[in-house]
Design an enzyme around this catalytic site. Structure first.
Site, PDB file in Angstrom:
ATOM      1  N   GLY A  25       0.903  -0.966  -0.286  1.00  0.00           N
ATOM      2  CA  GLY A  25      -0.490   0.077  -0.136  1.00  0.00           C
ATOM      3  C   GLY A  25       0.723   1.267   0.431  1.00  0.00           C
ATOM      4  CB  SER A  28      -6.562   5.574   0.718  1.00  0.00           C
ATOM      5  OG  SER A  28      -7.059   4.579   0.236  1.00  0.00           O
ATOM      6  CD  GLU A  99      -7.688   1.042  -4.002  1.00  0.00           C
ATOM      7  OE1 GLU A  99      -7.068   1.614  -4.391  1.00  0.00           O
ATOM      8  OE2 GLU A  99      -7.518   1.249  -2.396  1.00  0.00           O
TER       9      GLU A  99
HETATM   10  C1  SIN Z   1      -2.582   2.933  -2.614  1.00  0.00           C
HETATM   11  O1  SIN Z   1      -3.332   2.512  -1.461  1.00  0.00           O
HETATM   12  O2  SIN Z   1      -2.082   1.374  -2.316  1.00  0.00           O
HETATM   13  C2  SIN Z   1      -3.162   2.359  -3.673  1.00  0.00           C
HETATM   14  C3  SIN Z   1      -3.918   3.578  -4.228  1.00  0.00           C
HETATM   15  C4  SIN Z   1      -5.443   4.333  -3.402  1.00  0.00           C
HETATM   16  O3  SIN Z   1      -5.786   3.905  -2.421  1.00  0.00           O
HETATM   17  O4  SIN Z   1      -5.295   4.813  -2.949  1.00  0.00           O
END
Ligand code: SIN
Length: 193
Positions: A25, A28, A99
């Site tokens: 991640g 978010s 996502e």
């Molecule tokens: C992530 O956080 O890895 C993917 C993008 C997001 O959901 O903000």
């Protein structure tokens, strides 16, 4: 490529073959962990950098007025630090839905602080997805974010929560921090007017 990637992601990796999977991640997924995890550890991936170049129709904006959220852009000399989560394959139903606005699951090498490297997954919104907005100056990006909101809340909250979480992890990201600074400036200007 359609901006709704939920069905495509189901065909990309056969996750039921894996008992456990490491997910990286960088946005978010660092500050909002709304899925069960088995373990977590700081990690990085090589050759990528964060950019607020992805449009958000479903979380931080609407189809008519998309917000701006992060994706990763190819940058051969860069490293993107974030959080790796060990999860079971069942959580991907939820994650693919969360996502779904342009993000595809990619396999990648995750490097832990111990230098141990392991194969994992990361959601990246590629440039050819219909929701991709692309580059703009950091000031323009911040202005756009300042004026956007969607079902998950104000777009600026995404930046402010991420910047706080990165600091708590002792991580620095000049793009995220520059946009945070602009947002704080716009907030002050609004309050003074
Ligand atoms: C992530 O956080 O890895 C993917 C993008 C997001 O959901 O903000």
């Amino acid at each position: 490529m359609s901006h709704n990637t939920q069905a495509i992601n189901k065909t990309r990796q056969n996750l039921s073959e894996f008992e456990e999977i490491w997910l990286f991640g960088y946005g978010s997924l660092i500050y909002k962990v709304d899925f069960p995890i088995l373990d977590q550890s700081q990690a990085y991936i090589q050759g990528w950098t964060r950019r607020f170049w992805q449009g958000s129709h479903d979380h931080r904006g609407t189809p008519e007025k998309p917000g701006r959220v992060l994706t990763l852009i190819n940058a051969p000399d860069e490293i993107c630090h974030g959080m790796a989560y060990r999860v079971s394959h069942e959580v991907f139903d939820h994650l693919d839905h969360r996502e779904k606005n342009g993000y595809l699951r990619f396999e990648t090498d995750l490097v832990f602080n111990s230098k141990k490297t392991i194969k994992g997954l990361v959601y990246i919104a590629p440039e050819d997805n219909d929701a991709f907005l692309g580059p703009a100056s950091e000031q323009q990006i911040a202005q756009h974010i300042f004026n956007s909101k969607g079902p998950s809340g104000e777009n600026k909250e995404y930046v402010l929560k991420l910047a706080k979480a990165l600091r708590q992890l002792n991580l620095v990201d000049s793009h995220v921090f520059a946009i945070e600074t602009w947002l704080n400036q716009f907030e002050t200007e609004t309050q003074n007017n």
